[in-house]
Scaffold this motif. Sequence first.
Motif, PDB file in Angstrom:
ATOM      1  N   THR A 141      -9.762  -6.061  42.947  1.00  0.00           N
ATOM      2  CA  THR A 141      -9.041  -5.069  43.749  1.00  0.00           C
ATOM      3  C   THR A 141     -10.022  -4.171  44.477  1.00  0.00           C
ATOM      4  OG1 THR A 141      -7.204  -5.087  42.167  1.00  0.00           O
ATOM      5  CG2 THR A 141      -7.317  -3.235  43.698  1.00  0.00           C
ATOM      6  N   ARG A 142     -11.075  -3.746  43.794  1.00  0.00           N
ATOM      7  CA  ARG A 142     -12.106  -2.932  44.448  1.00  0.00           C
ATOM      8  C   ARG A 142     -12.764  -3.699  45.588  1.00  0.00           C
ATOM      9  NH1 ARG A 142     -17.701  -2.737  43.755  1.00  0.00           N
ATOM     10  NH2 ARG A 142     -18.629  -0.818  44.602  1.00  0.00           N
ATOM     11  N   GLN A 143     -13.117  -4.951  45.348  1.00  0.00           N
ATOM     12  CA  GLN A 143     -13.747  -5.746  46.393  1.00  0.00           C
ATOM     13  C   GLN A 143     -12.828  -5.922  47.599  1.00  0.00           C
ATOM     14  OE1 GLN A 143     -14.567  -9.186  44.022  1.00  0.00           O
ATOM     15  NE2 GLN A 143     -16.270  -8.212  42.931  1.00  0.00           N
ATOM     16  N   ALA A 144     -11.540  -6.127  47.336  1.00  0.00           N
ATOM     17  CA  ALA A 144     -10.575  -6.255  48.432  1.00  0.00           C
ATOM     18  C   ALA A 144     -10.483  -4.960  49.227  1.00  0.00           C
ATOM     19  CB  ALA A 144      -9.202  -6.649  47.887  1.00  0.00           C
ATOM     20  N   ALA A 145     -10.512  -3.820  48.527  1.00  0.00           N
ATOM     21  CA  ALA A 145     -10.437  -2.524  49.215  1.00  0.00           C
ATOM     22  C   ALA A 145     -11.689  -2.255  50.039  1.00  0.00           C
ATOM     23  CB  ALA A 145     -10.214  -1.409  48.201  1.00  0.00           C
ATOM     24  N   LEU A 146     -12.825  -2.759  49.606  1.00  0.00           N
ATOM     25  CA  LEU A 146     -14.041  -2.581  50.401  1.00  0.00           C
ATOM     26  C   LEU A 146     -14.002  -3.458  51.658  1.00  0.00           C
ATOM     27  CD1 LEU A 146     -16.736  -2.431  47.572  1.00  0.00           C
ATOM     28  CD2 LEU A 146     -15.922  -0.548  49.001  1.00  0.00           C
ATOM     29  N   ARG A 147     -13.307  -4.583  51.582  1.00  0.00           N
ATOM     30  CA  ARG A 147     -13.126  -5.418  52.780  1.00  0.00           C
ATOM     31  C   ARG A 147     -12.045  -4.852  53.689  1.00  0.00           C
ATOM     32  NH1 ARG A 147     -13.566  -9.524  48.819  1.00  0.00           N
ATOM     33  NH2 ARG A 147     -11.288  -9.722  48.705  1.00  0.00           N
ATOM     34  N   HIS A 148     -11.020  -4.257  53.084  1.00  0.00           N
ATOM     35  CA  HIS A 148      -9.876  -3.711  53.821  1.00  0.00           C
ATOM     36  C   HIS A 148      -9.688  -2.262  53.366  1.00  0.00           C
ATOM     37  CE1 HIS A 148      -8.931  -7.952  54.687  1.00  0.00           C
ATOM     38  NE2 HIS A 148      -8.947  -8.180  53.388  1.00  0.00           N
ATOM     39  N   GLU A 149     -10.423  -1.340  53.951  1.00  0.00           N
ATOM     40  CA  GLU A 149     -10.423   0.033  53.439  1.00  0.00           C
ATOM     41  C   GLU A 149      -9.046   0.678  53.466  1.00  0.00           C
ATOM     42  OE1 GLU A 149     -13.374   2.489  55.230  1.00  0.00           O
ATOM     43  OE2 GLU A 149     -15.039   1.185  54.637  1.00  0.00           O
ATOM     44  N   TRP A 150      -8.196   0.268  54.373  1.00  0.00           N
ATOM     45  CA  TRP A 150      -6.842   0.825  54.460  1.00  0.00           C
ATOM     46  C   TRP A 150      -6.041   0.570  53.189  1.00  0.00           C
ATOM     47  CZ3 TRP A 150      -3.424  -3.108  53.793  1.00  0.00           C
ATOM     48  CH2 TRP A 150      -3.869  -4.407  54.109  1.00  0.00           C
ATOM     49  N   LEU A 151      -6.424  -0.441  52.421  1.00  0.00           N
ATOM     50  CA  LEU A 151      -5.698  -0.739  51.180  1.00  0.00           C
ATOM     51  C   LEU A 151      -5.703   0.456  50.238  1.00  0.00           C
ATOM     52  CD1 LEU A 151      -4.235  -2.890  49.436  1.00  0.00           C
ATOM     53  CD2 LEU A 151      -6.480  -3.521  48.533  1.00  0.00           C
ATOM     54  N   ALA A 152      -6.801   1.221  50.244  1.00  0.00           N
ATOM     55  CA  ALA A 152      -6.898   2.389  49.359  1.00  0.00           C
ATOM     56  C   ALA A 152      -5.791   3.394  49.642  1.00  0.00           C
ATOM     57  CB  ALA A 152      -8.267   3.050  49.513  1.00  0.00           C
ATOM     58  N   ASP A 153      -5.326   3.458  50.886  1.00  0.00           N
ATOM     59  CA  ASP A 153      -4.274   4.412  51.245  1.00  0.00           C
ATOM     60  C   ASP A 153      -2.906   3.982  50.723  1.00  0.00           C
ATOM     61  OD1 ASP A 153      -6.103   5.969  52.761  1.00  0.00           O
ATOM     62  OD2 ASP A 153      -5.913   4.545  54.412  1.00  0.00           O
ATOM     63  N   LEU A 154      -2.775   2.710  50.372  1.00  0.00           N
ATOM     64  CA  LEU A 154      -1.475   2.179  49.954  1.00  0.00           C
ATOM     65  C   LEU A 154      -1.426   1.826  48.474  1.00  0.00           C
ATOM     66  CD1 LEU A 154      -0.763  -0.130  53.026  1.00  0.00           C
ATOM     67  CD2 LEU A 154       0.110   2.171  52.604  1.00  0.00           C
ATOM     68  N   LEU A 155      -2.571   1.867  47.793  1.00  0.00           N
ATOM     69  CA  LEU A 155      -2.580   1.588  46.356  1.00  0.00           C
ATOM     70  C   LEU A 155      -1.929   2.734  45.593  1.00  0.00           C
ATOM     71  CD1 LEU A 155      -6.180   0.184  45.701  1.00  0.00           C
ATOM     72  CD2 LEU A 155      -4.033  -1.083  45.566  1.00  0.00           C
ATOM     73  N   GLY A 156      -1.237   2.378  44.529  1.00  0.00           N
ATOM     74  CA  GLY A 156      -0.676   3.412  43.663  1.00  0.00           C
ATOM     75  C   GLY A 156       0.672   3.929  44.113  1.00  0.00           C
ATOM     76  N   GLY A 157       1.211   3.393  45.195  1.00  0.00           N
ATOM     77  CA  GLY A 157       2.544   3.796  45.622  1.00  0.00           C
ATOM     78  C   GLY A 157       3.593   2.954  44.938  1.00  0.00           C
ATOM     79  N   ARG A 158       4.648   2.665  45.661  1.00  0.00           N
ATOM     80  CA  ARG A 158       5.712   1.864  45.062  1.00  0.00           C
ATOM     81  C   ARG A 158       5.204   0.453  44.784  1.00  0.00           C
ATOM     82  NH1 ARG A 158       9.331   1.797  50.538  1.00  0.00           N
ATOM     83  NH2 ARG A 158       8.021   0.416  51.774  1.00  0.00           N
ATOM     84  N   PRO A 159       5.720  -0.193  43.752  1.00  0.00           N
ATOM     85  CA  PRO A 159       5.231  -1.538  43.416  1.00  0.00           C
ATOM     86  C   PRO A 159       5.483  -2.517  44.556  1.00  0.00           C
ATOM     87  CG  PRO A 159       6.601  -0.641  41.654  1.00  0.00           C
ATOM     88  CD  PRO A 159       6.754   0.279  42.822  1.00  0.00           C
ATOM     89  N   THR A 160       4.532  -3.415  44.784  1.00  0.00           N
ATOM     90  CA  THR A 160       4.743  -4.457  45.780  1.00  0.00           C
ATOM     91  C   THR A 160       5.612  -5.551  45.180  1.00  0.00           C
ATOM     92  OG1 THR A 160       3.665  -6.102  47.204  1.00  0.00           O
ATOM     93  CG2 THR A 160       2.564  -5.564  45.137  1.00  0.00           C
ATOM     94  N   LEU A 161       6.615  -5.960  45.945  1.00  0.00           N
ATOM     95  CA  LEU A 161       7.582  -6.930  45.454  1.00  0.00           C
ATOM     96  C   LEU A 161       7.369  -8.323  46.038  1.00  0.00           C
ATOM     97  CD1 LEU A 161      10.821  -4.733  45.591  1.00  0.00           C
ATOM     98  CD2 LEU A 161       9.273  -5.124  43.656  1.00  0.00           C
ATOM     99  N   GLY A 162       6.288  -8.493  46.783  1.00  0.00           N
ATOM    100  CA  GLY A 162       5.985  -9.797  47.347  1.00  0.00           C
ATOM    101  C   GLY A 162       5.474 -10.757  46.291  1.00  0.00           C
ATOM    102  N   PRO A 163       5.408 -12.032  46.613  1.00  0.00           N
ATOM    103  CA  PRO A 163       5.022 -13.030  45.615  1.00  0.00           C
ATOM    104  C   PRO A 163       3.611 -12.836  45.071  1.00  0.00           C
ATOM    105  CG  PRO A 163       5.123 -13.985  47.824  1.00  0.00           C
ATOM    106  CD  PRO A 163       5.742 -12.647  47.912  1.00  0.00           C
ATOM    107  N   ASN A 164       2.686 -12.404  45.909  1.00  0.00           N
ATOM    108  CA  ASN A 164       1.314 -12.233  45.428  1.00  0.00           C
ATOM    109  C   ASN A 164       1.176 -10.992  44.555  1.00  0.00           C
ATOM    110  OD1 ASN A 164       0.307 -14.526  46.915  1.00  0.00           O
ATOM    111  ND2 ASN A 164       0.444 -13.280  48.753  1.00  0.00           N
ATOM    112  N   GLY A 165       1.827  -9.907  44.964  1.00  0.00           N
ATOM    113  CA  GLY A 165       1.799  -8.702  44.143  1.00  0.00           C
ATOM    114  C   GLY A 165       2.462  -8.920  42.798  1.00  0.00           C
TER     115      GLY A 165
END
Length: 230
Positions: free
Chosen positions: A95-119
């Motif tokens: 998850t950290r590595q993904a956030a370093l590739r996609h910094e915007w992910l940090a702004d969306l982590l910890g919110g409502r649970p993701t309901l998609g198949p990968n999440g």
Amino acid sequence: MTVWDRPEPPTRPVPLDRERIVAAAIALADEGGLEAVSLRKVAARLDAGPMRLYGYISTKEELFDLMVDEVHAEILPEEQLGDWREVLRILAQRTRQAALRHEWLADLLGGRPTLGPNGLAVTEAKLAALDGLADLDTVMRAVETVSAYFTGAIRREIANLRAERATGLSKRDWQRASGPHVRRMLATGRFPALAKAVHDGTEVDAEASFATGLDWVLDAVAAKLARPPA
């Protein structure tokens, strides 16, 4: 009905599907952050009219949900993992590595649970790793505790990276610039514990700090799992 349950409209002259839309949105976010993402800008990237996108996605929030779920596919490891501790550690690190590739992910982590198949698959991997080791409430709290740690650590690291870019100062440059003020404050004697940390503490990089904190949290989870039920 969620965005994953809603069928896509038929293909028209400019081929579109949610996969292409999400890929374009992620590219925009990687370049300029979440503020660079809008349905209009995504449509322009795809050379399509903005109204075409509303057949696939109703709101920008739905688009963000799809983007987060797509990145969760990067978090899921391909190989079979070992015990619960390895599973939680590797998922946190990925998850950290993904956030370093996609910094915007940090702004969306910890919110409502993701309901998609990968999440959902990531959540399933966490829960399955602890299944049978304790009662369900303990397992849920363990997963939440580890997630809370790495979400906070990732957000702090990304915030520091953004501050460096905004100011043009590296961490060491900032320390040198703020050094005279810090020394004056410590010289007052009002902050003895902080003075000891500044003068005697060992500085570590972000990756080492993340790994150490994660191990401490996992140690705490292990201790909780080892306790007999009350």
